[in-house]
Design an enzyme around this catalytic site. Structure first.
Site, PDB file in Angstrom:
ATOM      1  N   ASP A  22      -0.883 -17.577  -2.041  1.00 35.10           N
ATOM      2  CA  ASP A  22      -1.304 -18.554  -3.047  1.00 35.10           C
ATOM      3  C   ASP A  22      -1.588 -19.895  -2.374  1.00 35.10           C
ATOM      4  OD1 ASP A  22      -1.575 -20.184  -5.277  1.00 35.10           O
ATOM      5  OD2 ASP A  22       0.597 -20.326  -5.612  1.00 35.10           O
ATOM      6  N   ASN A  24      -3.042 -22.621  -4.135  1.00 35.99           N
ATOM      7  CA  ASN A  24      -3.088 -23.798  -5.019  1.00 35.99           C
ATOM      8  C   ASN A  24      -1.800 -24.029  -5.802  1.00 35.99           C
ATOM      9  OD1 ASN A  24      -3.190 -21.805  -6.901  1.00 35.99           O
ATOM     10  ND2 ASN A  24      -5.177 -22.355  -7.774  1.00 35.99           N
ATOM     11  N   ASP A  30      -4.534 -15.945  -4.470  1.00 29.42           N
ATOM     12  CA  ASP A  30      -5.936 -16.226  -4.788  1.00 29.42           C
ATOM     13  C   ASP A  30      -6.864 -15.830  -3.634  1.00 29.42           C
ATOM     14  OD1 ASP A  30      -5.492 -18.440  -2.978  1.00 29.42           O
ATOM     15  OD2 ASP A  30      -4.656 -19.555  -4.675  1.00 29.42           O
ATOM     16  N   ASP A  99     -12.396  -3.150  -6.042  1.00 26.79           N
ATOM     17  CA  ASP A  99     -11.824  -2.210  -6.990  1.00 26.79           C
ATOM     18  C   ASP A  99     -12.668  -2.294  -8.260  1.00 26.79           C
ATOM     19  OD1 ASP A  99      -9.952  -0.622  -8.377  1.00 26.79           O
ATOM     20  OD2 ASP A  99      -8.303  -1.532  -7.260  1.00 26.79           O
ATOM     21  N   ASP A 196     -11.697   3.006  -9.847  1.00 29.31           N
ATOM     22  CA  ASP A 196     -10.477   3.250 -10.608  1.00 29.31           C
ATOM     23  C   ASP A 196     -10.673   4.459 -11.542  1.00 29.31           C
ATOM     24  OD1 ASP A 196      -7.835   1.867 -11.384  1.00 29.31           O
ATOM     25  OD2 ASP A 196      -8.786   2.132 -13.339  1.00 29.31           O
ATOM     26  N   GLU A 256     -10.570   6.898  -7.008  1.00 26.74           N
ATOM     27  CA  GLU A 256      -9.157   7.140  -7.287  1.00 26.74           C
ATOM     28  C   GLU A 256      -9.111   8.300  -8.270  1.00 26.74           C
ATOM     29  OE1 GLU A 256      -5.184   5.344  -9.406  1.00 26.74           O
ATOM     30  OE2 GLU A 256      -7.168   5.144 -10.276  1.00 26.74           O
ATOM     31  N   HIS A 317      -0.250   0.013  -5.148  1.00 27.91           N
ATOM     32  CA  HIS A 317       0.350  -0.880  -6.144  1.00 27.91           C
ATOM     33  C   HIS A 317       0.892  -0.132  -7.372  1.00 27.91           C
ATOM     34  CE1 HIS A 317      -3.575   0.135  -7.542  1.00 27.91           C
ATOM     35  NE2 HIS A 317      -3.309  -0.392  -8.716  1.00 27.91           N
ATOM     36  N   ASP A 318       0.847   1.190  -7.345  1.00 28.61           N
ATOM     37  CA  ASP A 318       1.301   1.973  -8.501  1.00 28.61           C
ATOM     38  C   ASP A 318       2.592   2.754  -8.253  1.00 28.61           C
ATOM     39  OD1 ASP A 318      -0.838   1.267 -10.164  1.00 28.61           O
ATOM     40  OD2 ASP A 318      -2.105   2.898  -9.439  1.00 28.61           O
TER      41      ASP A 318
HETATM   42  C1  NOJ Z   1      -5.222   3.062 -11.868  1.00 30.40           C
HETATM   43  C2  NOJ Z   1      -4.744   1.776 -11.273  1.00 30.40           C
HETATM   44  O1  NOJ Z   1      -4.372   1.995  -9.944  1.00 30.40           O
HETATM   45  C3  NOJ Z   1      -3.591   1.312 -12.144  1.00 30.40           C
HETATM   46  O2  NOJ Z   1      -2.942   0.207 -11.583  1.00 30.40           O
HETATM   47  C4  NOJ Z   1      -4.121   1.003 -13.530  1.00 30.40           C
HETATM   48  O3  NOJ Z   1      -3.044   0.681 -14.378  1.00 30.40           O
HETATM   49  C5  NOJ Z   1      -4.882   2.192 -14.117  1.00 30.40           C
HETATM   50  N1  NOJ Z   1      -5.757   2.806 -13.177  1.00 30.40           N
HETATM   51  C6  NOJ Z   1      -5.709   1.763 -15.295  1.00 30.40           C
HETATM   52  O4  NOJ Z   1      -6.788   0.980 -14.865  1.00 30.40           O
END
Ligand code: NOJ
Length: 521
Positions: A22, A24, A30, A99, A196, A256, A317-318
């Site tokens: 970050d 700012n 950012d 993404d 995605d 994905e 990130h999931d």
């Molecule tokens: C997959 C993404 O990786 C996830 O973070 C998101 O919640 C879902 N698709 C819906 O966009």
């Protein structure tokens, strides 16, 4: 480097912009923050940066609910910041992968606002509308996938949260508008896309109900998903998308895959479709050589049949981070073995920010959860906030991530676990990562040579050749915390990478606990 295709031979590094750096003081990472860290990334040696969404978003699903696909959310910067980032990355030889979330928009998107206003507006069929709930489809994030819209007096469909309505990909105007988003970013200099949940774009035309299945906690899991994803129409669309991408030399798309198997991931890959598609057996595997090997062999078999190139994702990130899944406390021995495996595979490695220093997930109380998935399913599923905590740059306040209040708390180990400390420590996970990326760059055999599993090793050892006409590299990974003895198939090996030895290695090897060895004949 001759014959170096960045998206096949390179290492792709995923940045979750919100948590990266970050500049700012608003507590949220950012785009200028990413630009500020490009020298760090170039020094690490990665070839491409996949940026999780930074577009305008009400953040009901933290950026994956987008209200303008062609903009930058003010909390993350501006389009001018984006252009500077692209230019500065390219100057350092790093590609930019965006993404793209094209299955759904935010309910705040102008398209949905218009579509939901009444039944006669020009965008009335840009989403999936129905007078009564037409089937049993469930949302992945909990509850029915159909939600009533009072304004329009109809139900609309959403695979994810109700503020993420799915667009109607069967409408040619929607298709054109979505491809226009792709064109917009290509013209701005972007090199590729991560799509995605792309295989969810099309749903069964007749909206048939899914058969019930007898497993899972979520209602979503208790169905056999015949009709709400993986529909045949996807193939033609990918061909059209690829034709567009091919107008921009060297451009790329990785999908994905939603509910992936090696088979459905490969189905969408090819010369005329996606360059790559994810499959997550490697990521979901235990810290166990047999299970990991199975995930690798499954890819290898399909790769051999199709001539396509695999890819490996260690975390994102999931899901909980590698160290959270596999490590004991603050010990990095196991994350090092996993990182070494990722970086010596015949397949494009995907690295998630913070993995190079072995960040652990933060733990949150129920009241602290932000992720809709965790809020809905706690305590069965604690959500995805844990792996999204800010990057740990140094030991100063807030790990040097922000001068303000971080949007999500930091892991308390940042005083000792941070980039600065690991850069100074020769034997850190960071330095292992950096050295192995460099080795992968140096040896084409490590990138593309055959993968040949070495049999008859001790049970807890995974050993494999990476081999081509002129060169044999041997990777030996000890997954146990005990010494393991084994014989090597040649009397003398040069060491390409080791934290524990120098000189040469002979035919008989005593592996240290969790040892990583990369050898060359
Ligand atoms: C997959 C993404 O990786 C996830 O973070 C998101 O919640 C879902 N698709 C819906 O966009």
């Amino acid at each position: 480097m001759a014959d170096f295709l960045w998206w096949r031979d390179g290492v792709i590094y995923q940045i979750y912009p919100r948590s990266f750096y970050d500049t700012n003081g608003n507590g949220i990472g950012d785009l200028p923050g990413i630009t500020a860290k490009l020298d760090y990334l170039a020094d690490l040696g990665v070839d491409a940066l996949w940026l999780s969404p930074f577009y305008p978003s009400p953040d009901k699903d933290f950026g994956y609910d987008i209200s303008d696909h062609k903009g930058v959310d003010a909390k993350h910067g501006s389009l001018a910041d984006f252009d500077s980032l692209v230019e500065a990355s390219h100057k350092r030889g790093m590609r930019i992968v965006l993404d793209l979330v094209l299955n759904h928009t935010s309910a705040q998107h102008p398209w949905f606002r218009e579509s939901s206003a009444n039944r006669t507006n020009p965008k009335h069929d840009w989403y999936l509308w129905a007078d009564t709930i037409p089937n049993n489809w469930e949302s992945v994030f909990g509850g029915k996938a159909w939600t009533w819209h009072a304004g329009r007096g109809q139900y609309y469909y959403h695979m994810f949260v109700k503020e993420q309505p799915d667009v109607n990909w069967r409408n040619p105007a929607v298709r054109a508008a979505q491809l226009d988003v792709v064109r917009f970013w290509l013209k701005r200099g972007v090199d590729g896309f991560r799509l995605d949940v792309f295989n969810v774009y099309f749903k069964d035309e007749q909206l048939r109900s899914n058969p019930f299945a007898l497993h899972g906690i979520r209602a979503f899991d208790r169905q056999e998903h015949l009709y709400d994803y993986d529909q045949p129409e996807m193939d033609d669309l990918l061909i059209e998308l690829r034709q567009l991408l091919d107008q921009y030399p060297d451009s790329y798309a990785v999908g994905e895959t939603f509910m992936p198997t090696p088979e459905n991931a490969f189905r969408y890959m090819g010369e005329d479709k996606l360059h790559a598609a994810f499959e997550f057996d490697f990521l979901h595997s235990k810290y166990d050589p047999a299970q990991l090997l199975k995930a690798i062999i499954d890819w290898e078999k399909l790769a051999e049949k199709t001539g396509l190139f695999p890819n490996y994702v260690l975390s994102n990130h999931d899901v909980p981070r590698t160290a959270t899944r596999h490590a004991k406390g603050e010990d990095d021995a196991r994350p090092k073995v996993m990182m070494a495996l990722l970086l010596t595979m015949r397949g494009t490695p995907f690295l998630y920010n913070g993995e190079e220093i072995g960040q652990r997930d933060i733990s949150l109380k129920r009241s602290e959860l932000l992720d809709p998935l965790g809020k809905k399913y706690y305590p069965f599923h604690k959500g995805r906030d844990g792996c999204r905590a800010p990057m740990q740059w140094d030991s100063s306040e807030n790990a040097g991530f922000t001068s303000g209040t971080p949007w999500l708390k930091l892991h308390p180990d940042y005083k000792t676990r941070n980039v600065e400390a690991q850069q100074k420590d020769e034997n850190s996970l960071f330095n292992l990562t950096r050295k192995l990326i460099a080795l992968r760059k140096e040896y084409v055999t490590l990138r593309r040579g055959d993968f040949i599993h070495l049999e008859n090793t001790p049970k807890k050892v995974l050993a494999y050749f990476r081999k081509d006409k002129n060169e044999t590299i041997l990777v030996v990974l000890n997954f146990s915390n005990k010494i393991q003895s084994m014989d090597l198939p040649a009397p003398k090996w040069a060491i390409l990478f080791s934290e524990m030895r120098t000189g040469k290695v002979g035919a008989h090897l005593k592996l240290f606990p969790n040892e990583v060895l990369v050898l060359k004949k």
